[in-house]
Design a protein around this motif. Structure first.
Motif, PDB file in Angstrom:
ATOM      1  N   ILE B  48       0.803  -1.197  -0.031  1.00 50.74           N
ATOM      2  CA  ILE B  48      -0.057  -0.085  -0.066  1.00 50.74           C
ATOM      3  C   ILE B  48       0.736   1.165   0.000  1.00 50.74           C
ATOM      4  CG2 ILE B  48      -0.261   0.016   2.440  1.00 50.74           C
ATOM      5  CD1 ILE B  48      -3.217   0.936   2.038  1.00 50.74           C
ATOM      6  N   LYS B  57      -5.651   6.033   3.693  1.00 50.36           N
ATOM      7  CA  LYS B  57      -5.879   5.175   2.544  1.00 50.36           C
ATOM      8  C   LYS B  57      -6.184   3.702   2.979  1.00 50.36           C
ATOM      9  CE  LYS B  57      -4.086   3.765  -2.069  1.00 50.36           C
ATOM     10  NZ  LYS B  57      -3.099   3.968  -2.913  1.00 50.36           N
ATOM     11  N   ASP B  59      -7.056  -0.465   1.944  1.00 46.52           N
ATOM     12  CA  ASP B  59      -7.132  -1.567   0.924  1.00 46.52           C
ATOM     13  C   ASP B  59      -7.472  -2.798   1.975  1.00 46.52           C
ATOM     14  OD1 ASP B  59      -5.165  -2.865  -1.552  1.00 46.52           O
ATOM     15  OD2 ASP B  59      -7.335  -3.174  -1.020  1.00 46.52           O
ATOM     16  N   GLN B  60      -8.828  -3.212   1.909  1.00 47.45           N
ATOM     17  CA  GLN B  60      -9.012  -4.537   2.520  1.00 47.45           C
ATOM     18  C   GLN B  60      -8.881  -4.439   4.119  1.00 47.45           C
ATOM     19  OE1 GLN B  60      -8.008  -7.650   0.117  1.00 47.45           O
ATOM     20  NE2 GLN B  60      -9.742  -7.303  -1.378  1.00 47.45           N
TER      21      GLN B  60
END
Lengths: 113, 111
Positions: B48, B57, B59-60
């Motif tokens: 990431i 931010k 992401d899953q």
């Protein structure tokens, strides 16, 4: 297909010898790097090439000489190997655009005896 | 040049718990902050990244936060799994991809 490939994976040699590590990337990237990772896992940049031209040359002994025959290849030649050169050497590549990710090879473990 | 500090150096968590790794940087001009995961015998792999115009931010199960004022950024992994066990590196870059890496965190997820 491996995006960034290095050879050899392991290299064992004696002090004073000269050796080379090869790196190739098939990603079409313009910029390639050599990093050194010591026994404590610290990653330090050594060299950076952009389109075959040297961009970054950190404080590295001049026994280390990178060579880029074309933008897909960046080889590392080491003269007069010393015990302290033992480490894992990683090749990496990127597009060269600011903020684009680095893609690393799987490393070459160099052991100098 | 840039100086990136990373803590902790080792971290053990029970499977299912969260893990947090923290980094600080010194150069206020740095504007790109990637995180890499390195598994045994392999090269670091980007998991990431965050740019300086963004504060968070996700992401899953992975999230990164950035505090530009304090010059620190963190990696958060939720619901950890054994396959998350690896060495994690933060990095900071100014402009053209001259990445300065932190010293790494060895994460162990205990089943």
């Amino acid at each position: 297909d491996t995006a960034v490939s290095q050879t050899p994976k392991y290299l064992v040699t004696q002090m004073g010898n000269d050796k080379s590590i090869k790196c190739e990337q098939n990603l079409g990237h313009d910029t390639m790097y050599w990093y050194k990772q010591d026994s404590k896992k610290f990653l330090k940049i050594m060299f950076s090439y952009n389109n075959k031209e040297l961009i970054i040359n950190e404080t590295v002994p001049n026994r280390f000489s990178p060579k880029s025959p074309d933008k897909a290849h960046l080889n590392l030649h080491i003269n007069s190997l010393e015990l302290g050169d033992s480490a894992v050497y990683f090749c990496a590549s990127t597009t060269g655009t600011a903020g684009s990710p680095l893609h690393f090879g799987n490393g070459t473990r160099l052991t100098v005896t | 040049g840039e100086n990136v500090e990373q803590h902790p150096s080792t971290l053990s968590v029970q499977e299912g718990d969260s893990a947090v790794i923290k980094c600080t940087y010194s150069d206020s001009a740095s504007n790109y902050f990637p995180w890499y995961k390195q598994e045994l015998g392999k090269g670091p792999q980007l998991i990431i990244d965050i740019r300086s115009n963004v504060g968070e931010k996700k992401d899953q199960r992975i999230a990164v936060t950035l505090n530009k004022t304090a010059k620190h950024f963190s990696l958060h992994i939720t619901e950890t799994q054994p396959e998350d066990s690896a060495v994690y590196f933060c990095a900071a870059a100014t402009g053209a991809n001259n990445l300065f890496f932190g010293t790494g965190t060895r994460l162990t997820v205990i089943p």
